[in-house]
Scaffold this active site. Structure first.
Site, short mmCIF file in Angstrom:
data_model
loop_
_atom_site.label_atom_id
_atom_site.label_comp_id
_atom_site.label_asym_id
_atom_site.label_seq_id
_atom_site.Cartn_x
_atom_site.Cartn_y
_atom_site.Cartn_z
N ASP A 39 0.86 -1.19 0.00
CA ASP A 39 0.00 0.00 0.00
C ASP A 39 0.89 1.24 0.00
O ASP A 39 1.73 1.41 0.89
CB ASP A 39 -0.92 -0.01 1.22
CG ASP A 39 -2.14 0.87 1.02
OD1 ASP A 39 -1.96 2.08 0.76
OD2 ASP A 39 -3.26 0.35 1.11
N SER A 80 -7.22 3.98 -1.51
CA SER A 80 -6.98 2.53 -1.42
C SER A 80 -8.24 1.72 -1.71
O SER A 80 -8.14 0.56 -2.09
CB SER A 80 -6.45 2.16 -0.03
OG SER A 80 -5.14 2.65 0.13
N HIS A 297 -1.28 2.57 -5.12
CA HIS A 297 -0.95 3.96 -5.45
C HIS A 297 0.34 4.31 -4.74
O HIS A 297 0.79 3.55 -3.86
CB HIS A 297 -2.05 4.93 -4.99
CG HIS A 297 -2.40 4.75 -3.53
ND1 HIS A 297 -1.59 5.22 -2.51
CD2 HIS A 297 -3.43 4.10 -2.93
CE1 HIS A 297 -2.11 4.88 -1.36
NE2 HIS A 297 -3.23 4.19 -1.57
#
Ligand SMILES: [Zn+2]
Length: 360
Positions: A39, A80, A297
Site C-alpha cells: 500500500d 486505497s 498507489h
C-alpha cells in the site's frame, strides 16, 4: 454460388477458432496465485529500501516488470478503496467504494471467482482486515468507512483464512453481534496470536492479531508479516491441492508516506520484502505458482534528492501528505509472469490473473 460462400465462411470460422484456441494455449495454466500489494509503494519507496538493504531485495528476483496506471473512475488520484477494487475486480470505481462500480452495483472479485471455481482463498494484512485494501477483495460497500458492515461480508463467503488486525470489528460491534462465535459456528478456528497461527497447518482460520491495526514495524510488530505469509501459504496449499488465490498486503508503507517518514517507509518496505521472499521461495518449490507484486498507489510524493549535509547520500523529501497519481511498479515471478510487462491499467492485473487461473 451460395454453397461456395458457405464453404468459404466455414473455412474462415475454422481459422478463427483455431487461432483463438492457440491464443488460449499460449497462456500457461496457473494453480496458485499470490497477489502482494504494497500500500503506497511507489518506485521511490522501493529505491529507498534498495539503497538501505545490504543485499539485493527479494523483489529484484522478479524477471518480469511493468507499470500500472492507478487513476480511479472519479479522480486522477486514487484512494486505497478504488485502487483495491480495481486490483480485485478489474473495474475502475469511485474513491471510497469497496467492491462496487460507480453506480454502486456489486462487482464480483477475483477472490470470489476463485472460490466459485473451488480454489482455496485467503487474505493477509498488517492493518485491520476490514481496511480498504483487503476489504476490496471480499466486501461490497459504498463506503470504506462502514467497516462493521464489511466484517459481516466475511461471513458471506467461504474464505479459507484471513490474518490481520481489526478484532474489534468482529467482537465489539455497535450491533452487539459476536462475529467470532458466528465464524466458529461456520467451522473457523479463531486465534489471536502469531504463535497460534504458526501451530495450524490446515483448515479454516480467522486470525485477528490486534484489536485495531498491528503496530508499525518500528513499534515492535516483529516478523508477523513474513511468518503469517509462510503459514498462510502452507494452510492454503494443504486445504486445496488444486490451488489457491491469496492477497497479501504490506499495509503500512502507506502510513510512512502519509506521515512523511522515510525511515518508516524503508522499514515497512524491507519487512514486506521478506514476505515477498517467502512467496518467491514458495513459487520455487511449487510449480504453477504465480506471484504478482504491485501497489494501489504511491503515497507522499516521495523523492530522493542529494541530502544537504552529505551530497553523496539521498535525503528523504515529500511533496504531499496524501496520495499521488504516478504509475506504480509491477513485479511478477513464477508461472505466467511474462504476462505482466509493459504499461498496463491496474484493472488489467486481475484480468490477467483470471485468465491464468482459467476463471473465465
Ligand atoms: Zn493512503
Amino acid at each position: 454460388m451460395e454453397n461456395s460462400i458457405r464453404r468459404l465462411l466455414g473455412i474462415f470460422c475454422g481459422i478463427f477458432l483455431a487461432a483463438s484456441i492457440q491464443a488460449q494455449q499460449t497462456v500457461p495454466a496457473v494453480k496458485n496465485v499470490i497477489l502482494m500489494i504494497g500500500d503506497g509503494m511507489g518506485l521511490t519507496q522501493v529505491s529507498a529500501a534498495m539503497l538501505e538493504s545490504p543485499q539485493p531485495l527479494a523483489l529484484e528476483r522478479a524477471a518480469f516488470t511493468g507499470f500500472a496506471k492507478t487513476y480511479s473512475a472519479d479522480s486522477k488520484i486514487t484512494d486505497s478503496a478504488a485502487g483495491g477494487t480495481a486490483l480485485a475486480t478489474g473495474h475502475k470505481t469511485n474513491n471510497g467504494y469497496i467492491g462496487m462500480d460507480p453506480e454502486k452495483r456489486p462487482l464480483k472479485t477475483i477472490l470470489e471467482r476463485a472460490e466459485e471455481k473451488g480454489l482455496a482463498t485467503g487474505l493477509v494484512a498488517t492493518y485491520e482486515i476490514t481496511n480498504a485494501t483487503p476489504a476490496s477483495f471480499i466486501a461490497h460497500n459504498e463506503s470504506r468507512k462502514n467497516e462493521e458492515e464489511i466484517a459481516l461480508d466475511f461471513l458471506k463467503t467461504g474464505i479459507d483464512l484471513f490474518i490481520g488486525g481489526g478484532k474489534r470489528k468482529f467482537d465489539r460491534r455497535n450491533d452487539g453481534k459476536d462475529l467470532l462465535k458466528e465464524l466458529q459456528a461456520k467451522g473457523y478456528r479463531t486465534v489471536y496470536t502469531l504463535d497460534d497461527v504458526k501451530s495450524i497447518d490446515r483448515g479454516k482460520v480467522a486470525a485477528l492479531l490486534a484489536d485495531g491495526h498491528l503496530p508499525r514495524i518500528r513499534a515492535g510488530r516483529g516478523d508477523m508479516l513474513p511468518e503469517a505469509t509462510r503459514q498462510a501459504l502452507t494452510i492454503l496449499k494443504n486445504n486445496n491441492p488444486e490451488g489457491f488465490f491469496v492477497m497479501i498486503e504490506g499495509s503500512q508503507i502507506d502510513g510512512g508516506g502519509h506521515a512523511n517518514e522515510g525511515e518508516t517507509i524503508v522499514a515497512e518496505l524491507l519487512d514486506f520484502d521478506t514476505a515477498i521472499r517467502e512467496a518467491f521461495d514458495f513459487a520455487d518449490r511449487n510449480p504453477s505458482t504465480l506471484v504478482v507484486v504491485t501497489a494501489d498507489h504511491e503515497t507522499g510524493g516521495f523523492s530522493l534528492p542529494a541530502s544537504r549535509q552529505d551530497k553523496t547520500v539521498p535525503g528523504y523529501k515529500f511533496g504531499t501528505s496524501g496520495h499521488t497519481a504516478v504509475m506504480v511498479p509491477v513485479y511478477a515471478y513464477g508461472t505466467g509472469a511474462e504476462q505482466f510487462t509493459g504499461i498496463m491499467e491496474n484493472t488489467d492485473i486481475p484480468k490477467k490473473i483470471a485468465a491464468l487461473l482459467r476463471l473465465e
